[in-house]
Design an enzyme around this catalytic site. Structure first.
Site, mmCIF file in Angstrom:
data_model
loop_
_atom_site.group_PDB
_atom_site.id
_atom_site.type_symbol
_atom_site.label_atom_id
_atom_site.label_comp_id
_atom_site.label_asym_id
_atom_site.label_seq_id
_atom_site.Cartn_x
_atom_site.Cartn_y
_atom_site.Cartn_z
ATOM 1 N N ILE A 113 8.168 -16.496 11.079
ATOM 2 C CA ILE A 113 8.090 -16.875 12.492
ATOM 3 C C ILE A 113 6.617 -17.168 12.789
ATOM 4 C CG2 ILE A 113 8.489 -16.183 14.882
ATOM 5 C CD1 ILE A 113 11.064 -16.226 13.318
ATOM 6 N N VAL A 114 6.255 -18.413 13.108
ATOM 7 C CA VAL A 114 7.124 -19.533 13.398
ATOM 8 C C VAL A 114 7.282 -20.428 12.168
ATOM 9 C CG1 VAL A 114 6.662 -19.546 15.886
ATOM 10 C CG2 VAL A 114 5.172 -20.851 14.367
ATOM 11 N N VAL A 117 4.473 -22.908 10.962
ATOM 12 C CA VAL A 117 3.160 -22.354 10.612
ATOM 13 C C VAL A 117 3.341 -21.214 9.607
ATOM 14 C CG1 VAL A 117 1.074 -21.206 11.466
ATOM 15 C CG2 VAL A 117 2.169 -22.992 12.843
ATOM 16 N N CYS A 118 3.936 -20.136 10.050
ATOM 17 C CA CYS A 118 4.010 -18.913 9.252
ATOM 18 C C CYS A 118 4.892 -19.068 8.015
ATOM 19 C CB CYS A 118 4.512 -17.763 10.115
ATOM 20 S SG CYS A 118 3.560 -17.556 11.638
ATOM 21 N N LEU A 119 5.887 -19.930 8.082
ATOM 22 C CA LEU A 119 6.708 -20.252 6.913
ATOM 23 C C LEU A 119 6.157 -21.456 6.170
ATOM 24 C CD1 LEU A 119 9.202 -20.040 5.081
ATOM 25 C CD2 LEU A 119 10.491 -21.285 6.834
#
Length: 212
Positions: A113-114, A117-119
């Site tokens: 999440i999100v 970005v984070c993935l």
């Protein structure tokens, strides 16, 4: 000849990476219903625990606006959370990367999440270093559908395998005769509509056993 990219997931060749599933960030997700996302996150983490797949959980600015990791995750995977010093891309965190490397596994089941970005960022970075990344998009979330779709396209273009948690579970399970086959079926049933099928089957089995 088979290689790490064409091989299927198994309990012995994969590691689960849960990235920034923090309460503050979860509140911003709009591309999936909150209750559905929570079920998917629980399904994914319980799948890993049931199959004996190791995991790494990380957070960004957990004492700031992003908030702590969702307790559903720590309740299943344990309280160990890698709190990054400031890196937005989790792959740039020496501690997080070391946790993945320590497993000796080249297939990473990844959610974040999100999504964009984070993935996306660690998925791209891991693929660039030779890892086989499965991006579980229904256990991830972001601001809107367009943002999610753009992230999915970029990941696909880079060689990331975009997938769902139920598909990952079935791939890990492989065969109902697998020792973890029925327990994994129970995980799927506990977090999807497959539960109706599974419940009916168990009831039928109970009737057969009582008749014998």
């Amino acid at each position: 000849m088979s290689d790490k990219f064409s091989e299927f997931l198994t309990p012995d060749n994969a590691v689960l990476a849960m990235i920034d599933h923090q309460t503050g960030l979860l509140a911003s997700v709009r591309d999936i219903q909150p209750e559905t996302l929570r079920k998917n996150i629980n399904g994914l983490t319980n799948m890993a625990k049931t199959a004996g797949i190791p995991s790494a959980v990380t957070a960004s600015l957990s004492e700031g606006p992003n908030g702590p990791i969702l307790s559903d995750i720590t309740n299943v995977l344990g309280d160990t959370v890698i709190n990054r010093a400031g890196e937005i891309n989790a792959w740039k965190s020496p501690e997080f990367k070391a946790a993945i490397e320590a497993t000796g596994r080249k297939k990473i089941i990844m959610a974040g999440i999100v999504t964009d970005v984070c993935l996306l960022f660690p998925a791209l970075s891991a693929v660039a270093e030779g890892y086989d990344v499965y991006a579980v998009v229904d256990a991830s979330g972001t601001w809107d559908d367009a943002t999610r779709d753009a992230a999915m396209l970029r990941m696909s273009q880079a060689g990331v395998k975009v997938t769902t948690w139920g598909s990952v579970l079935a791939e890990v399970m492989d065969d109902w005769r697998n020792p973890v086959g029925y327990p994994l079926g129970g995980v799927l049933g506990g977090h999807t509509a497959y539960g109706l099928v599974y419940e009916s089957y168990l009831a039928q089995q109970a009737q057969q056993d009582s008749a014998e």
